[in-house]
Design a protein around this motif. Structure first.
Motif, PDB file in Angstrom:
ATOM      1  N   ASN A   1       0.817  -1.218   0.000  1.00  0.00           N
ATOM      2  CA  ASN A   1       0.000   0.000   0.000  1.00  0.00           C
ATOM      3  C   ASN A   1       0.849   1.266   0.000  1.00  0.00           C
ATOM      4  O   ASN A   1       0.316   2.364  -0.054  1.00  0.00           O
ATOM      5  CB  ASN A   1      -0.909   0.008   1.241  1.00  0.00           C
ATOM      6  CG  ASN A   1      -1.902  -1.142   1.224  1.00  0.00           C
ATOM      7  OD1 ASN A   1      -2.549  -1.384   0.215  1.00  0.00           O
ATOM      8  ND2 ASN A   1      -2.012  -1.854   2.337  1.00  0.00           N
ATOM      9  N   ALA A   2       2.172   1.102   0.089  1.00  0.00           N
ATOM     10  CA  ALA A   2       3.067   2.263   0.117  1.00  0.00           C
ATOM     11  C   ALA A   2       4.381   1.887  -0.550  1.00  0.00           C
ATOM     12  O   ALA A   2       4.754   0.712  -0.617  1.00  0.00           O
ATOM     13  CB  ALA A   2       3.306   2.725   1.551  1.00  0.00           C
ATOM     14  N   LEU A   3       5.074   2.887  -1.050  1.00  0.00           N
ATOM     15  CA  LEU A   3       6.369   2.687  -1.698  1.00  0.00           C
ATOM     16  C   LEU A   3       7.368   3.708  -1.169  1.00  0.00           C
ATOM     17  O   LEU A   3       6.994   4.826  -0.811  1.00  0.00           O
ATOM     18  CB  LEU A   3       6.262   2.850  -3.220  1.00  0.00           C
ATOM     19  CG  LEU A   3       5.431   1.843  -4.001  1.00  0.00           C
ATOM     20  CD1 LEU A   3       5.341   2.265  -5.455  1.00  0.00           C
ATOM     21  CD2 LEU A   3       6.032   0.449  -3.904  1.00  0.00           C
ATOM     22  N   SER A   4       8.624   3.305  -1.126  1.00  0.00           N
ATOM     23  CA  SER A   4       9.713   4.230  -0.841  1.00  0.00           C
ATOM     24  C   SER A   4      10.711   4.129  -1.987  1.00  0.00           C
ATOM     25  O   SER A   4      11.024   3.030  -2.442  1.00  0.00           O
ATOM     26  CB  SER A   4      10.424   3.880   0.481  1.00  0.00           C
ATOM     27  OG  SER A   4       9.579   4.110   1.586  1.00  0.00           O
ATOM     28  N   VAL A   5      11.189   5.267  -2.454  1.00  0.00           N
ATOM     29  CA  VAL A   5      12.181   5.307  -3.529  1.00  0.00           C
ATOM     30  C   VAL A   5      13.491   5.797  -2.931  1.00  0.00           C
ATOM     31  O   VAL A   5      13.571   6.929  -2.447  1.00  0.00           O
ATOM     32  CB  VAL A   5      11.729   6.227  -4.682  1.00  0.00           C
ATOM     33  CG1 VAL A   5      12.788   6.243  -5.777  1.00  0.00           C
ATOM     34  CG2 VAL A   5      10.395   5.748  -5.254  1.00  0.00           C
ATOM     35  N   LEU A   6      14.494   4.933  -2.914  1.00  0.00           N
ATOM     36  CA  LEU A   6      15.800   5.266  -2.353  1.00  0.00           C
ATOM     37  C   LEU A   6      16.756   5.541  -3.506  1.00  0.00           C
ATOM     38  O   LEU A   6      16.930   4.703  -4.389  1.00  0.00           O
ATOM     39  CB  LEU A   6      16.336   4.117  -1.502  1.00  0.00           C
ATOM     40  CG  LEU A   6      15.368   3.523  -0.464  1.00  0.00           C
ATOM     41  CD1 LEU A   6      16.041   2.378   0.275  1.00  0.00           C
ATOM     42  CD2 LEU A   6      14.912   4.595   0.508  1.00  0.00           C
TER      43      LEU A   6
ATOM     44  N   GLU B   1       4.889   7.272   9.518  1.00  0.00           N
ATOM     45  CA  GLU B   1       4.347   8.521  10.048  1.00  0.00           C
ATOM     46  C   GLU B   1       5.260   9.678   9.638  1.00  0.00           C
ATOM     47  O   GLU B   1       6.478   9.504   9.500  1.00  0.00           O
ATOM     48  CB  GLU B   1       4.242   8.454  11.571  1.00  0.00           C
ATOM     49  CG  GLU B   1       3.235   7.432  12.088  1.00  0.00           C
ATOM     50  CD  GLU B   1       1.808   7.796  11.712  1.00  0.00           C
ATOM     51  OE1 GLU B   1       1.514   9.006  11.614  1.00  0.00           O
ATOM     52  OE2 GLU B   1       0.995   6.879  11.507  1.00  0.00           O
ATOM     53  N   PRO B   2       4.692  10.868   9.442  1.00  0.00           N
ATOM     54  CA  PRO B   2       5.515  12.031   9.078  1.00  0.00           C
ATOM     55  C   PRO B   2       6.633  12.270  10.084  1.00  0.00           C
ATOM     56  O   PRO B   2       6.401  12.291  11.295  1.00  0.00           O
ATOM     57  CB  PRO B   2       4.511  13.184   9.069  1.00  0.00           C
ATOM     58  CG  PRO B   2       3.193  12.537   8.804  1.00  0.00           C
ATOM     59  CD  PRO B   2       3.264  11.198   9.470  1.00  0.00           C
TER      60      PRO B   2
END
Length: 232
Positions: free
Chosen positions: A88-93, A175-176
């Motif tokens: 449900n979420a992605l992170s791009v490193l 979380e932010p």
């Protein structure tokens, strides 16, 4: 290498037997695999690669010989994907390396964008941020997006190095502010969906292949080619 440090013939034989055992285990894992990303196959592959590398090393140290095959190491491949099935979420490193090839050009470009008062004296000594390379970098990367820096790096006196981009999956977005204090501490490869690498190493490999092709063409051209006899 001194004679005392060389592996014995028995050690070379044992390393060869380890390769045979790892080869049998790899075949058995492939025959029993449950899918394309079966972790048992990946583990057997890594064991086979390690055994083959160890055998190659002792074979060379003892007899100055090498094997005719090469198995890519585990570091050349991603581990089996272990992230969520429906993320449900992605992170791009992203990591991009640069060399400051032309400091004067870098300083000159920073001077062109140093218009606001808030940039003054960041570099200390009352000379403004553009008096130092770190200060100039701070101005440029604060003014331009990273993608624009990448596309215009030569204008800023920078030379590109290696770069990589990882797309990782997660069940939920963090979380932010949750990871801002240590953003690069947990770069886990398990949830990586895909990655894209750029390196001069790949360019060197391509150039080597082209040189091999050129040598082959030259060898053919140097041969004495006789015309075909078309008469029957």
């Amino acid at each position: 290498m001194s004679d005392a440090a060389q592996p014995t013939a028995a050690e070379v034989r044992a390393a060869a037997e380890a390769v045979k055992t790892a080869l049998d285990r790899h075949l058995a894992a492939v025959e029993r695999r449950s899918g394309e990303d079966d972790p048992a196959v990946s583990e057997a592959f890594n064991q086979l690669a390690a055994a083959a590398e160890a055998y190659d090393e002792v074979l060379y140290d003892r007899y100055d010989e090498v094997t005719p095959f090469e198995i890519p190491g585990a570091e050349d491949t991603l581990p089996p994907y272990a992230g969520p099935e429906e993320p449900n979420a992605l992170s791009v490193l992203i990591r991009r390396d640069y060399t400051v090839a032309e400091p004067q050009r870098l300083l000159a470009q920073a001077q062109r964008v140093e218009a606001a008062d808030e940039y003054q004296d960041i570099g200390g000594n009352g000379e403004g941020a553009v008096a130092t390379v770190p200060g100039a970098l701070g101005i440029l990367f604060g003014e331009f997006e990273p993608d624009e820096i990448a596309s215009r790096h030569k204008e800023f006196g920078l030379e590109e190095g290696d770069s990589t981009l990882w797309v990782t999956a997660a069940d939920e977005a963090p979380e932010p502010g949750e990871w801002l204090d240590a953003p690069f501490e947990q770069a886990d490869q398990q949830p990586v969906v895909c990655r894209f690498d750029v390196s001069a190493v790949f360019d060197d490999e391509d150039e080597s292949d082209e040189e091999d092709d050129l040598e082959f063409v030259e060898d053919v051209e140097d041969e004495d080619l006789e015309p075909l006899d078309t008469e029957k």
